[in-house]
Design a protein around this motif. Sequence first.
Motif, PDB file in Angstrom:
ATOM      1  N   UNK B 115       0.761  -1.043  -0.132  1.00 50.82           N
ATOM      2  CA  UNK B 115       0.037   0.002   0.015  1.00 50.82           C
ATOM      3  C   UNK B 115       0.921   1.314  -0.159  1.00 50.82           C
ATOM      4  N   UNK B 116       1.857   1.275   0.850  1.00 46.97           N
ATOM      5  CA  UNK B 116       2.790   2.384   0.780  1.00 46.97           C
ATOM      6  C   UNK B 116       3.353   2.737  -0.426  1.00 46.97           C
ATOM      7  N   UNK B 119       0.724   4.226  -2.872  1.00 52.38           N
ATOM      8  CA  UNK B 119       0.412   5.582  -2.788  1.00 52.38           C
ATOM      9  C   UNK B 119       1.224   6.630  -3.514  1.00 52.38           C
ATOM     10  N   UNK B 121       1.570   7.808  -6.099  1.00 57.84           N
ATOM     11  CA  UNK B 121       0.985   8.430  -7.313  1.00 57.84           C
ATOM     12  C   UNK B 121       0.497   9.732  -7.125  1.00 57.84           C
ATOM     13  N   UNK B 122       0.193  10.418  -8.147  1.00 56.73           N
ATOM     14  CA  UNK B 122      -0.385  11.678  -8.039  1.00 56.73           C
ATOM     15  C   UNK B 122      -1.633  11.837  -7.194  1.00 56.73           C
ATOM     16  N   UNK B 123      -1.849  13.041  -6.542  1.00 54.58           N
ATOM     17  CA  UNK B 123      -3.060  13.083  -5.692  1.00 54.58           C
ATOM     18  C   UNK B 123      -4.252  12.801  -6.531  1.00 54.58           C
ATOM     19  N   UNK B 126      -5.012   8.969  -7.032  1.00 50.80           N
ATOM     20  CA  UNK B 126      -4.646   8.209  -5.770  1.00 50.80           C
ATOM     21  C   UNK B 126      -5.924   7.206  -5.480  1.00 50.80           C
ATOM     22  N   UNK B 127      -7.136   7.852  -5.373  1.00 49.87           N
ATOM     23  CA  UNK B 127      -8.402   7.083  -5.054  1.00 49.87           C
ATOM     24  C   UNK B 127      -8.629   6.111  -6.113  1.00 49.87           C
ATOM     25  N   UNK B 130      -5.785   3.423  -5.895  1.00 53.19           N
ATOM     26  CA  UNK B 130      -6.036   2.324  -4.615  1.00 53.19           C
ATOM     27  C   UNK B 130      -7.420   1.580  -4.749  1.00 53.19           C
ATOM     28  N   UNK B 131      -8.450   2.040  -5.423  1.00 55.34           N
ATOM     29  CA  UNK B 131      -9.508   1.187  -5.383  1.00 55.34           C
ATOM     30  C   UNK B 131      -9.345  -0.163  -6.202  1.00 55.34           C
TER      31      UNK B 131
END
Lengths: 324, 324
Positions: B115-116, B119, B121-123, B126-127, B130-131
């Motif tokens: 996960x670290x 993460x 990646x560009x904001x 990000x979501x 991660x999804x």
Amino acid sequence: MTTLKDLQVIIDEAVKKLTYPAHPADLYEPITYILSIGGKRLRPALVLMACDLFGGDIQDAISPALAIEVFHNFTLMHDDIMDNAPLRRGRETVHQKWNQNVGILSGDAMLVEGYKLMMQVDNSILRPVLEIFNKTATAVCEGQQIDMQFEEQSNVQIEAYLEMIRLKTAVVLGGALEIGALIGGANEKDADLLYTFGEQLGIAFQLQDDILDVYGDPEKFGKQVGGDIMANKKTYLLIKALETADADTLTELNHWLSLKEFNAPEKVAAVTAIYNKLQIKENAFKAMQAYADTSFSALEAINLPAERKQYLKEFADGLLSREN
Amino acid sequence: MTTLKDLQVIIDEAVKKLTYPAHPADLYEPITYILSIGGKRLRPALVLMACDLFGGDIQDAISPALAIEVFHNFTLMHDDIMDNAPLRRGRETVHQKWNQNVGILSGDAMLVEGYKLMMQVDNSILRPVLEIFNKTATAVCEGQQIDMQFEEQSNVQIEAYLEMIRLKTAVVLGGALEIGALIGGANEKDADLLYTFGEQLGIAFQLQDDILDVYGDPEKFGKQVGGDIMANKKTYLLIKALETADADTLTELNHWLSLKEFNAPEKVAAVTAIYNKLQIKENAFKAMQAYADTSFSALEAINLPAERKQYLKEFADGLLSREN
């Protein structure tokens, strides 16, 4: 401010609404099962409390609070395998009720479910919230590893023990509060302070646990008093006793630790007598108080009116004067 | 377009640069160890390829590619415990080299490390990134659970088997490509199509694995030909044979499956002869080809010039004509 009891009810209700796919049953049923066993829901309640402290809407904090609870129960599921524990809160552990592979895999899925729940925050705080969650999860793994090492180690130092309980127990309390603070709109500095409040409180809480295991009122203490002594568990009390005992007392203490077979009440009484002679209880209490003081100082430093923080202060006082 | 070999070198270099804390050693050393055992690094290479496909800078995709590799190795570490496997790519498995508890806990820490890395990646993405990662991780857990169930199940249906390999193997290829596409700047539709390309290719890849295990050239196939037959492994071939055999052939096949002791080459020859009689190889090859076709159709539908997609097409062709 909603009372702790109300918060626990809110969380219990939300936990009940967590539903998982019916298949594969052996992956998802253990998750529902371990979550249903309960516990005090203190960790998720801290997320809600912290959110509320900074004027946030606790509805926004419910999913992240569940994330903390799901994560906590994932660690219990895997720890129970590692500790070979048949029971958890009086109920069969997952690996006992199903089997070990189910416990491993269902725990893995649960950690992922924790991330899914933790992601249910506003985009503006998604990254910092997940960074705290990652940091917390890593700390708990480190703490558990160090704890397992201690079992095979004869000379555990008190500093190493304190660091272990910080990682394994206290960081989650701090992380839960810090995440709740960010959801509630706290700035980074105040969120950090609240983390410190939780972390230091968590260490104090664990030290109190160590004390209660030996000195708790058998009528009020939920578990068997003296359990740690019977199991030679390396608690603050035992480590401190080994560290401060004179030669004769050390010989006596090591004698009790070395016995493969013993009369349990006799061993508990003998080791407790050694602790008494060495004033270990007073020493542990003093250490606990020092952590509580650091904790309260951090709370005081938060940029909010004192009356707003009163509730958390009382909550912490309550935690540290518990008898079970 | 960078060649696959170059991408693998880039990933190998990046894997070597992944450093973990020195303590607790039993938590972090197994992570470095399992990552050093290697493998083809195909999954992380897919992240880079997908990023490049849409004109992204592959440097931006390296950490997420490592996340996929770390995640994949986490699943191997836990699967090896569940499968009681002493060896992985000819080297001792983590639970064998250390112990089971180390394998469980180090794997847990590894998932968090995944996960670290993911993460990074560009904001703005990000979501969604991660999804996809969450969805992938859940699918792999489901696939592994279903695979374990199959071992105790006598009547596995072909559809259930295909769904299992989709979850356990194919979704990761799709997820790796979809994440790479988002990093490369693809729109949602094209990223979805690339996911489908990877997922369907993954199923085809696994079916080919099943075929090679029986029909591979012993000189070129890395593992022992017939391993699946010796272990009564429920592959596409066995399930299809059980499904299509006439009564006498079924009796013969079940006889071989029921033997607790047998001469291995004799069993492999006999079961292969049954497969040949039932034309299982042709059937499996046809199924594999159908998945490959769906895969290629998805690739064609992506809104990019054909020549840009040629590289991935050739990569997929290469995968599906491999001999080991």
